[in-house]
Motif scaffolding. Structure first.
Motif, mmCIF file in Angstrom:
data_model
loop_
_atom_site.group_PDB
_atom_site.id
_atom_site.type_symbol
_atom_site.label_atom_id
_atom_site.label_comp_id
_atom_site.label_asym_id
_atom_site.label_seq_id
_atom_site.Cartn_x
_atom_site.Cartn_y
_atom_site.Cartn_z
ATOM 1 N N CYS A 85 0.563 71.990 -21.586
ATOM 2 C CA CYS A 85 0.725 71.785 -20.148
ATOM 3 C C CYS A 85 1.819 70.772 -19.851
ATOM 4 C CB CYS A 85 -0.588 71.310 -19.529
ATOM 5 S SG CYS A 85 -1.989 72.435 -19.762
ATOM 6 N N ASN A 86 2.011 69.829 -20.757
ATOM 7 C CA ASN A 86 2.972 68.755 -20.531
ATOM 8 C C ASN A 86 4.409 69.178 -20.800
ATOM 9 O OD1 ASN A 86 0.773 67.003 -20.012
ATOM 10 N ND2 ASN A 86 0.512 66.655 -22.210
ATOM 11 N N PHE A 87 4.603 70.284 -21.516
ATOM 12 C CA PHE A 87 5.954 70.677 -21.913
ATOM 13 C C PHE A 87 6.471 71.897 -21.161
ATOM 14 C CE2 PHE A 87 4.132 68.512 -25.645
ATOM 15 C CZ PHE A 87 5.053 67.493 -25.769
ATOM 16 N N ARG A 88 5.619 72.508 -20.347
ATOM 17 C CA ARG A 88 6.084 73.682 -19.628
ATOM 18 C C ARG A 88 6.651 73.283 -18.273
ATOM 19 N NH1 ARG A 88 2.150 77.577 -16.568
ATOM 20 N NH2 ARG A 88 4.206 77.833 -15.643
ATOM 21 N N SER A 89 7.569 74.101 -17.762
ATOM 22 C CA SER A 89 8.122 73.852 -16.424
ATOM 23 C C SER A 89 7.420 74.776 -15.447
ATOM 24 C CB SER A 89 9.635 74.107 -16.417
ATOM 25 O OG SER A 89 9.903 75.446 -16.812
ATOM 26 N N TYR A 90 7.160 74.273 -14.240
ATOM 27 C CA TYR A 90 6.426 75.035 -13.238
ATOM 28 C C TYR A 90 7.378 75.555 -12.161
ATOM 29 C CZ TYR A 90 2.263 73.059 -15.380
ATOM 30 O OH TYR A 90 1.272 72.717 -16.273
ATOM 31 N N THR A 91 7.143 76.773 -11.755
ATOM 32 C CA THR A 91 7.927 77.375 -10.678
ATOM 33 C C THR A 91 7.249 77.035 -9.358
ATOM 34 O OG1 THR A 91 8.542 79.209 -12.143
ATOM 35 C CG2 THR A 91 8.885 79.515 -9.771
ATOM 36 N N LEU A 92 7.843 76.108 -8.623
ATOM 37 C CA LEU A 92 7.207 75.581 -7.425
ATOM 38 C C LEU A 92 7.997 75.936 -6.178
ATOM 39 C CD1 LEU A 92 6.339 71.965 -8.643
ATOM 40 C CD2 LEU A 92 4.880 73.983 -8.682
ATOM 41 N N PRO A 93 7.324 76.083 -5.045
ATOM 42 C CA PRO A 93 8.030 76.258 -3.781
ATOM 43 C C PRO A 93 8.725 74.964 -3.369
ATOM 44 C CG PRO A 93 5.671 76.005 -3.391
ATOM 45 C CD PRO A 93 5.857 76.056 -4.884
ATOM 46 N N GLU A 94 9.679 75.065 -2.466
ATOM 47 C CA GLU A 94 10.308 73.867 -1.933
ATOM 48 C C GLU A 94 9.259 72.999 -1.259
ATOM 49 O OE1 GLU A 94 13.425 72.741 -2.080
ATOM 50 O OE2 GLU A 94 14.005 74.418 -3.388
ATOM 51 N N SER A 95 9.415 71.684 -1.401
ATOM 52 C CA SER A 95 8.413 70.780 -0.837
ATOM 53 C C SER A 95 8.286 70.940 0.675
ATOM 54 C CB SER A 95 8.761 69.334 -1.190
ATOM 55 O OG SER A 95 10.039 68.986 -0.682
ATOM 56 N N SER A 96 9.363 71.355 1.327
ATOM 57 C CA SER A 96 9.307 71.546 2.780
ATOM 58 C C SER A 96 8.408 72.712 3.166
ATOM 59 C CB SER A 96 10.716 71.777 3.346
ATOM 60 O OG SER A 96 11.291 72.943 2.760
ATOM 61 N N GLN A 97 8.107 73.592 2.184
ATOM 62 C CA GLN A 97 7.252 74.739 2.432
ATOM 63 C C GLN A 97 5.894 74.611 1.743
ATOM 64 O OE1 GLN A 97 8.281 77.208 4.554
ATOM 65 N NE2 GLN A 97 10.036 75.827 4.836
ATOM 66 N N ALA A 98 5.610 73.449 1.195
ATOM 67 C CA ALA A 98 4.364 73.281 0.441
ATOM 68 C C ALA A 98 3.771 71.898 0.648
ATOM 69 C CB ALA A 98 4.633 73.539 -1.045
#
Length: 537
Positions: free
Chosen positions: A66-79
């Motif tokens: 979990c510590n080494f993977r990158s997460y695909t996240l929405p823009e903070s303005s939309q989340a």
């Protein structure tokens, strides 16, 4: 508002020496004004909680991947995330540590607002002190919205959470209990899953905070949330699919611990937590069933970790006045009456024809009055959302509940004339449980299940067996065919015949139970279940 950079971790606990003076002073001030409480009031150690400080280091409990993977996240303005914390009679130190751990371990660009609802706690000045405390510790920039609400009368967790959700303005709502500690990296794994499916609700994997020592322990990713036909929450064993990793997000029939995150828009479309549920109890199960049947789903995300105290007993009283008067009876506490009321609403709302299973196990619920004015609203909601019937849930979400049903021959109270078979705890715990006949309306009357294996069990998985001298006993249910022989019974009419001895359960004198030769017309040998699943032979 932005949290200052220091960390309060006193040396005596082996923490970092970098102590934020403002936080330390504010902590001491607010905790020192705690009212005096009797021992055990909170159902966790108040002394240890007060001594731990506002913030402590926590062990890494998620899988190393979990510590080494990158997460695909929405823009903070939309989340933007709104966090709703409702509490009633929580220790100041515990509530503060929940808040500080949340803010310290949440990326500030995503944390939109914190909504704190005090459900008329006995500590009348806590919320005002909390406002001053946050003002002293945080800078004055207005990045983090803070909303403080006080219920003028006790309304309960369910009502309070709905109140907070109505005021929330973020894209997502996190419902967080007031006796938690947020662990590092908790948010990103949840946000990624919600961004993939806007109709999903997600829960972190809950780590365990011991109520006596407040030690922080790793939760078990091989468990998922579920419930039985009494509508009590239970942990269920998770079975990994082919090539499925334990740390991967997984579907769950229900939530645990009241910690969940959901799109605010989706939560509004689901009509919130059912507002007819009173105070506390059943709200997570009701929301879980509604989610699954009406187009959503639930996932537990093991890479996200939040510590939670699971208290052994309720640390608060249930109201017994005003609109709760009709729920109470001499045989039930207000807590049991509230549970029956809420569970009956769930059964009547969602279980369809399977609600008979609930009533067989909880016959006292039949006498609980409900408000019928919402029935038409519910039917309209189900039609608009094109909700499935509960049978779909059994086949697609919780096969464990279906298997439980398929293996049952009979269930519920076991009645002989006007009394029911009751497994009573004896004063000397080493003597186990005593079998007697007692009023069928006793608040803790035993519920029995006759299984296809021939075993007759309580809900605590103790089986009725026959030992030396034909002595009846309750022992842990045997798992092998050989060991089961002493615990096997067969229905002959309304009689229960022990398979090995061919003798029948009998009540010849008062509440005395014994085995005797079967007599077809003997009333003392006639035992009737609340619900028979099979035709009697």
């Amino acid at each position: 508002m932005i949290l200052k950079s220091g960390i309060f971790e006193p040396n005596k606990h082996g923490y970092n020496e970098n102590v934020d003076v403002d936080l330390l002073n504010a902590w001491n001030a607010i905790v020192s004004h705690s009212p005096q409480y009797p021992e055990g009031f909170f159902q966790y150690s108040l002394h240890i909680s007060d001594s731990l400080g506002a913030f402590r280091g926590l062990p890494t409990t998620s899988h190393e991947s979990c510590n080494f993977r990158s997460y695909t996240l929405p823009e903070s303005s939309q989340a933007k995330v709104s966090v709703v914390i409702s509490f009633h009679n929580e220790a100041r130190s515990m509530l503060l540590r929940t808040i500080v751990s949340l803010i310290r371990r949440t990326p500030e660009e995503y944390l939109h607002e914190l909504i704190i609802v005090d459900d008329k706690s006995q500590d009348a000045t806590l919320l005002d002190d909390l406002k001053r405390w946050l003002g002293r510790v945080f800078a004055t920039q207005s990045r983090l919205g803070l909303i403080f609400l006080t219920n003028q009368e006790r309304r309960g967790l369910i009502w309070s959470r709905n109140r907070g959700a109505i005021l929330a303005s973020g894209h997502y709502i996190l419902f967080l209990d007031s006796h938690c500690e947020v662990n590092d990296g908790w948010l990103k794994p949840l946000l990624e899953r919600l961004a993939l499916n806007p109709h999903m609700a997600v829960s972190p994997l809950l780590d365990l905070i011991d109520p006596e020592t407040l030690s922080y322990r790793r939760g078990n990713e091989m468990l998922k949330g579920g419930f039985d036909w009494s509508l009590h929450f239970h942990w269920l064993k998770r079975r990994l699919g082919r090539k499925e990793r334990p740390e991967a997000p997984y579907k769950s029939p229900s939530f645990s611990g009241g910690v969940l995150m959901i799109s605010r828009e989706w939560f509004l479309k689901l009509k919130f937590f059912n507002p007819n549920l009173k105070i506390w109890g059943g709200e997570s199960i009701e929301l879980a069933i509604k989610l699954w049947l009406c187009g959503g789903q639930i996932e537990i995300v093991p890479c996200s970790r939040i510590g939670h105290i699971f208290r052994r007993f309720h640390a608060f009283e249930f109201p017994s006045e005003r609109d709760f008067t009709e729920l109470n009876s001499p045989e039930r506490s207000s807590a049991q009456s509230t549970y029956l009321h809420n569970s009956k609403i769930i059964a009547e709302s969602w279980l369809d024809e399977y609600k008979n299973m609930f009533y067989a196990l909880k016959p006292a619920a039949k006498g609980i009055p409900l408000n019928d004015t919402t029935t038409e609203e519910l039917q309209q909601f189900k039609h608009e959302r094109d909700c499935h019937r509960f049978q779909w849930y059994l086949w697609n979400v919780s096969p464990e509940l279906r298997f439980n049903l398929e293996k049952l021959s009979a269930t519920g109270t076991l009645q002989n004339e006007d009394r029911c078979l009751y497994a009573r705890n004896q004063k000397d715990s080493k003597k186990g449980r005593q079998l007697i006949l007692n009023s069928c309306y006793s608040k803790d009357i035993t519920q029995w299940s006759l299984w296809s294996t021939g075993q007759l069990s309580t809900q605590r998985e103790l089986c009725l067996g026959v030992g030396l001298g034909r002595r009846l006993s309750l022992e842990p249910c045997a798992r092998t065919e050989t060991l089961r022989q002493a615990q096997q019974w067969v229905r002959t009419g309304t009689h229960l015949m022990h398979t090995a001895t061919h003798l029948c359960l009998d009540n010849p004198i008062k509440d005395q139970l014994e085995l005797n030769p079967c007599r077809s017309q003997a009333v003392s040998q006639s035992f009737q279940f609340a619900l028979e699943m099979e035709r009697q032979t």
